[in-house]
Write a protein that holds these residues in place. Structure first.
Motif: not given
Length: 561
Positions: A196-221
């Motif tokens: 029902k919501s607009p969704c799609w799959y996107e490739e994630f190229t990081g490793r299992n040790t990668t922090d997916p939110y490391l550079t997220n501006s909402y977290v940084l600020y």
């Protein structure tokens, strides 16, 4: 023969006002009245420390054949009394100036200009209980402001005569892409058909040790969002899809937006609606991404920061995306049906009206109107989006907004002064520019000491209706929501095609206390002055009438609230 010595000094703010000095002496028949004091025999002082306006009038008269030399022959006791009286008056003056209080001795000054502080940065919300007010006794200032009303009414008439609701010219999709190349490269043209919501799959190229939110501006600020992202981080790898040695993450946008308006009950609607098991909101109630963060605006007064990329915005919907992904991967039809019924929402109350950033990023048009608006970009990706608008009487909305955001010296007097200043600034713009150009004028909006423009609902709604169909909107009134929460929520459920709630769930949703209630100290300030209310009713009247016409509902004229 009677003689008089008359001296009048009037200091008016702004360069367009001139210093006036008039002194007359001699026989009474040759005496000239000063235009400021009109010959009244008073000692008059007005101090407005906040706006730094000063109106001072001083008259001294001598009777009969007495001269100033007689002053020197006063007895010592009388001279001491006079000096003591002057000292007391000086101390009173100093106390009013230093305290910044807006008080008056003997008379009030006429309508005047002043310095304009910048608007505060905005995080918007209100609740139904705001519609109730306390009643206080009127002050002397209210009587003075009534005298100012005719001059302000002329200004409002000038604005009304220039109101013209014109249809905006829509931008081409290719022009939109040129403005937001990265956004168009990330968000696809089509979404998964079984969600029902607009969704799609996107490739994630990081490793299992990668922090997916490391550079997220909402977290940084903002530290207050870090705990939310800590929970998302722990669950991230468990919600990836794997195929052909690659990892894929589900990305989603909101299915519906609560787009406005601030101080109209959006927070209360959000808090109740999120209790429905099929509704999942963004990790942050008001991301303000479409209107501010994608331009690097956290607080406009602080200037621009790095722009928040669209990926940072999409991260906010990962919790909902994880649940939808779980449903898409489920083996049982029941589980799939339950999870894919999830509908994602977002509730930034700035979405409907705030386009202040356009002057910094888009080429200015010849007529001063923004070439692109927020809704143009949302529609480019989500032409089927559902939009909820909560409104209230714009007069009461503005007072609530003032009480919420003003930091000091809040009072009905101060509110009146700010309203009259804002109305005059708006008229100054309307003398040279179109209605739309003034409504979206960033310089004007930051100069006005109260957010007068936010209550011009008709202007914003008409611009949204140029790209979205009327059937895609649910427009509610806070007054109706406050009187019958259950009815309002049922309308929302029906609009979003949500399933019914159990009796206990519905009771919890409809009986819970109102959210974001007005602070007790603000309630104690009482209502605005009746004359201020009248000014605002006159100002907003034509816009309310147009809104009621568009929605085919006279309740939105707020003739009786």
């Amino acid at each position: 023969m009677r003689h008089c010595i008359n001296c009048c000094i009037q200091l008016l703010p702004n360069n367009e006002h001139k210093q006036q000095v008039g002194c007359g002496g001699g026989p009474l028949h040759s005496h000239l009245e000063c235009p400021a004091c009109k010959g009244e025999n008073k000692i008059v002082l007005r101090v407005d420390g906040k706006q730094m306006n000063l109106l001072a009038v001083l008259e001294v008269r001598a009777e009969g054949n007495e001269s100033w030399g007689r002053f020197l022959r006063f007895k010592k006791g009388k001279r001491c009394s006079l000096v003591f009286g002057l000292m007391i008056m000086t101390l009173v003056m100093a106390s009013y100036i230093l305290s910044g209080a807006h008080q008056e001795l003997l008379i009030s000054s006429p309508f005047h200009y002043g310095a304009f502080p910048s608007n505060p940065s905005l995080m918007d919300g209100e609740n139904p209980s705001d519609t109730k007010e306390h009643h206080h006794q009127p002050s002397v200032n209210n009587i003075s402001y009534v005298k100012d009303y005719p001059s302000i009414k002329l200004i409002i008439n000038s604005i009304t005569a220039r109101i013209e609701f014109t249809t905006r010219q829509l931008p081409d999709i290719e022009d939109l892409k040129k403005q937001e190349l990265h956004m168009f490269s990330v968000i696809p043209n089509k979404f998964l058909p079984n969600s029902k919501s607009p969704c799609w799959y996107e490739e994630f190229t990081g490793r299992n040790t990668t922090d997916p939110y490391l550079t997220n501006s909402y977290v940084l600020y903002s530290k207050r969002f870090r705990s939310t992202f800590d929970a998302l981080r722990k669950a991230f790898w468990g919600h990836l899809s794997h195929a052909s040695g690659k990892h894929f993450r589900l990305r989603c946008l909101p299915r519906f937006y609560i787009i406005g308006q601030p101080k109209c009950g959006t927070t209360d609607l959000y808090d109740r609606l999120r209790l429905h098991p099929e509704v999942k909101f963004s990790a942050i109630k008001e991301p303000h991404w479409w209107t501010r963060k994608r331009f690097g605006i956290v607080r406009l007064r602080d200037g621009l920061r790095d722009r928040y990329p669209v990926e940072d915005y999409l991260d906010l919907f990962d919790l909902a995306a994880h649940q939808i992904h779980q449903g898409l991967q489920a083996s049982s039809a029941e589980e799939q049906s339950r999870m894919t019924r999830i509908i994602i929402g977002e509730a930034s109350a700035s979405t409907m009206w705030d386009n202040n950033a356009w002057t910094f990023f888009y080429d200015n048009s010849t007529d001063g109107e923004p070439p692109f608006l927020t809704q143009d970009f949302i529609h480019a990706f989500q032409p089927d989006a559902k939009l909820i608008v909560m409104l209230r009487d714009p007069v009461e909305r503005l007072y609530s907004d003032y009480l919420y955001f003003a930091s000091s010296n809040k009072s009905a007097d101060d509110f009146h002064e700010k309203v009259t200043e804002a109305v005059q600034l708006f008229e100054n713009c309307m003398l040279d520019y179109s209605l739309r150009a003034c409504v979206y004028n960033n310089t004007l909006n930051n100069a006005m000491p109260v957010r007068l423009q936010v209550g011009l609902y008709a202007v914003y709604l008409l611009d949204w209706l140029t790209v979205f169909n009327k059937e895609q909107f649910l427009v509610l009134r806070l007054e109706d929501h406050a009187s019958n929460v259950k009815y309002t929520m049922h309308r929302v459920f029906q609009f979003l095609n949500l399933g019914p709630l159990g009796e206990k769930q519905e009771t919890l949703m409809t009986k819970s206390p109102a959210s974001n209630a007005r602070r007790p100290e603000d309630r104690n300030l009482g209502p605005m002055w009746p004359v201020t209310q009248k000014i605002l009713q006159d100002f907003y009247g034509p816009f309310n009438a147009r809104l009621a016409q568009v929605l085919a509902d006279e309740a939105f004229a707020w003739k009786k609230t």
